[in-house]
Design an enzyme around this catalytic site. Structure first.
Site, PDB file in Angstrom:
ATOM      1  N   GLU A   1      -3.589   7.565  -3.869  1.00  0.00           N
ATOM      2  CA  GLU A   1      -3.426   6.276  -3.208  1.00  0.00           C
ATOM      3  C   GLU A   1      -3.279   5.142  -4.221  1.00  0.00           C
ATOM      4  OE1 GLU A   1      -6.011   4.645   0.390  1.00  0.00           O
ATOM      5  OE2 GLU A   1      -6.987   4.135  -1.499  1.00  0.00           O
TER       6      GLU A   1
ATOM      7  N   TYR B   1       0.848  -1.186   0.000  1.00  0.00           N
ATOM      8  CA  TYR B   1       0.000   0.000   0.000  1.00  0.00           C
ATOM      9  C   TYR B   1       0.886   1.240   0.000  1.00  0.00           C
ATOM     10  CZ  TYR B   1      -3.133   3.639   1.772  1.00  0.00           C
ATOM     11  OH  TYR B   1      -3.848   4.792   1.925  1.00  0.00           O
TER      12      TYR B   1
END
Lengths: 378, 295
Positions: A189, A101
């Site tokens: 993101e 991530y």
């Protein structure tokens, strides 16, 4: 402003981030055609401004072009969190060796951009933050100097051990920061950031929000706004210079100032009612804005009463009063209107309203109680 | 006494010839604020004539306003695209207290500007704020003077009109204010709750504080912990947005609930845990502050 995954990927690609190819389809036939070009083995992904697309059935794997068409025909038109899917992204299936991530956002506490990275990707990052905070590395960036080489390296080594992957990730952090700053994002993101069995890093999902205040100087990004993805009332409000959010109740609210608007909604609830909306007419007192606000509120069939709460400062109460009178002349307003005006030019405003047959109050509690009572009677 | 502005405030208005700038310069002069200069690039040498006949010299730069008129405070009414530059110009010229009224400054601009202002030791209030007023002395910004009255209560808020509502409640109940400060509704602001509470804590004229927050971020929660540990005077709190849905921006750029963080419920709970009396409605502020002052 939220943008779609395929748009976010375009921004990432432009900054050099490795993103798999993909194309957007609005019909099942288009999806099939695109899938065929990619060899049939594809992912069909709903393009809506909502999280949890996978859980809602909006992301499906296909092993043939025909299957891609079937998935697309089911996903297109489906509803995810009240939003109708009108586009799907068709993209080749990637083999995954590991998932990580990476994101950049604005940290309000330090007032700086902040990286958040975790070797645990492909899952809800808030869950990771809650249960295993040690699996997340946060790094604040001085916006004047940008991401420094040693910072990018340190983020990369938190994610990977393999030197070749560390090298790729170091470069990717710079590209992600570049995408974040050059597009004035409030969030950029990548989840998941995958490593393929061949050892290549790829961003296979992307989520980006853009700072509305910066859109004036980013015409290409501003053009990403998908009017189909927002309720018509919110588009109309934005174009009229109003802030509007639709809620579930039946007391329509029209207030000047965001804080007072929220406090008014809360007071509606306090007196046993439910607000139908958040609406801030802003600091100006242009009567046209008041007319637009009333048009938006009355277009909602669940509204049973309408409440004005105006505290005049820059906003002049007499202007708002004129707007209300003007709106009543131009449009057919069914629900009863109750009005509270106080502050700048209050006396003139009360006179205007009285002459036009409206009753007005000067206390916030009084007017909210009345509006709740009227909605309950309707 | 008061905080941030007092009778030594010498104000320069950046953007004095604009629509908002000229309107509020009139209001500030009428209230008694010492507006000593205006700045509009290209209009240096001209002057601004107020409705009450006062003339204010206009300069091209803030530096000149500081040199020639001794300006120590600035207020900014310039459009969002130029506001960030205006803030840095003021800090560079040695202005100690900068109030940015402008709404809609890009957040990335503010991250750099905030760091710049800090480095120069200036205090920035805002942006996207209504400014501050010390009742009976001076006002910098747009808070309507007529709703305030001098007294012992400090008011600090993230909102504009909700601040007016709270101040008006106090004034109607016969409770005056030492200074009313609107810190602004943006994610990046120059002066936060703790900065303002600390200043009130050091001000002998402030005997109690009203703190008005809203959904989004954790500034209120951190402030509550700080209050319990450092502040000796009582604080009454109010939080707007109990009915706001998560994930939606409620007007202010900073007013957004992310995940489960930043809800009104959470903030009210944290207030109570740290000894801050929470008003359920704006009108309840009256009784709670009366109690606080009596206690």
């Amino acid at each position: 402003m939220d943008i779609h995954e395929y748009q976010a990927k375009e921004l990432f690609r432009a900054a050099g981030v490795a993103v798999p190819p993909g194309e957007v389809a609005t019909t099942a036939e288009q999806a099939e055609e695109i899938a065929r070009r990619y060899g049939g083995s594809v992912v069909v992904k709903a393009q809506v401004h909502a999280g949890g697309r996978g859980k809602a059935g909006g992301v499906k794997l296909a092993s043939s072009a025909e299957e891609a068409r079937e998935h697309a025909s089911k996903i297109l038109g489906m509803t995810i969190k009240d939003l109708t899917v009108q586009k799907v992204l068709v993209t080749p299936i990637e083999d995954i060796a590991s998932e990580a991530y990476a994101s950049v956002l604005i940290d309000r506490e330090t007032q700086r951009p902040m990286f958040m990275v975790s070797p645990e990707g492909g899952v809800d990052i808030e869950e990771v933050a809650e249960n295993r905070p040690e699996a997340i590395r946060k790094l604040r960036i001085d916006p004047r100097y940008g991401l420094l080489p040693h910072q990018a390296y340190s983020l990369a080594t938190f994610l990977y051990d393999d030197p070749a992957q560390v090298k790729q990730a170091t470069k990717l952090m710079g590209q992600l920061y570049e995408a974040f700053t050059s597009n004035s994002c409030s969030l950029a993101e990548i989840n998941p950031l995958i490593v393929t069995p061949e050892g290549d890093l790829k961003a296979i999902d992307a989520k980006v929000s853009i700072d509305e205040s910066a859109l004036f100087r980013l015409p290409e990004v501003a053009a990403y706004r998908d009017l189909d993805a927002e309720p018509a009332a919110e588009t109309k409000a934005r174009e009229a210079g109003l802030s509007f959010v639709k809620l579930e109740g039946d007391v329509g609210c029209c207030v000047n100032g965001a804080g007072l608007a929220m406090a008014t909604m809360d007071l509606v609830k306090y007196y046993g009612g439910e607000p139908a909306n958040f609406l801030d007419i802003g600091g100006s007192s242009n009567p046209d804005k008041v007319v637009a606000a009333l048009e938006i509120i009355t277009a909602d069939p669940s509204v049973k009463s309408i409440l004005f709460n105006i505290f005049g400062g820059i906003t002049r109460c007499d202007d708002v009063a004129n707007g209300i009178v003007e709106a009543a002349r131009r449009i057919d307003i069914q629900p009863p209107i109750v009005i509270r005006l106080t502050g700048t030019n209050e006396t003139e405003a009360l006179e205007i309203l009285k002459e036009a047959g409206f009753s007005a109050y000067t206390s916030m509690d009084e007017v909210v109680e009345k509006a709740v009572e009227l909605a309950a009677q309707a | 006494m008061s905080i941030f502005i007092d009778d030594s405030t010498r104000l320069v208005v950046q953007g004095i010839t604009g629509r908002d700038g000229s309107f509020h310069t009139n209001q500030m002069l009428e209230y008694g604020t010492q507006v000593v200069a205006g700045v509009t690039p290209g209009k240096g040498g001209q002057s601004f004539t107020a409705d009450n006949g006062t003339t204010v010299p206009i300069f091209n730069t803030v530096e000149e306003a500081v040199e020639k008129e001794g300006a120590n405070t600035s207020v900014i009414y310039v459009p969002p695209a130029f506001a960030s530059g205006a803030i840095m110009e003021a800090a560079d010229a040695g202005i100690a207290f900068i109030v940015a009224i402008t709404e809609g400054i890009p957040v990335m601009d503010m991250t750099r500007t905030y760091a710049f202002v800090k480095d120069r030791g200036a205090r920035l209030l805002g942006p996207n704020c209504p400014g501050a007023i010390t009742p009976g002395v001076a006002k910098v910004g747009i808070i309507p003077g007529q709703i305030t009255t001098p007294g012992p209560v400090g008011v600090v808020s993230r909102s504009g009109t909700l601040t007016y509502e709270a101040v008006n409640q106090l004034t109607e109940a016969g409770i005056g204010q030492s200074t009313c400060v609107g810190i602004g509704g943006d994610p990046i602001i120059g002066t936060n709750f703790i900065d303002t509470l600390r200043a009130f804590g050091e001000d002998p004229a402030t005997e109690a504080i009203v703190m008005i927050g809203e959904i989004g971020g954790t500034d209120e929660q951190e402030a509550a912990a700080w209050v319990q540990e450092h502040l000796e005077i009582p604080v009454v709190g109010f939080i707007a947005g109990q009915t706001a849905p998560p994930g939606r921006q409620m007007g202010h750029a900073g007013a957004i609930i992310s995940g489960s963080a930043g809800t009104a419920e959470e903030k009210m709970k944290v207030f109570e845990e740290h000894g801050i009396a929470v008003a359920k409605r704006p009108v309840d502020i009256r009784a709670l502050i009366q109690e606080a002052l009596a206690g």
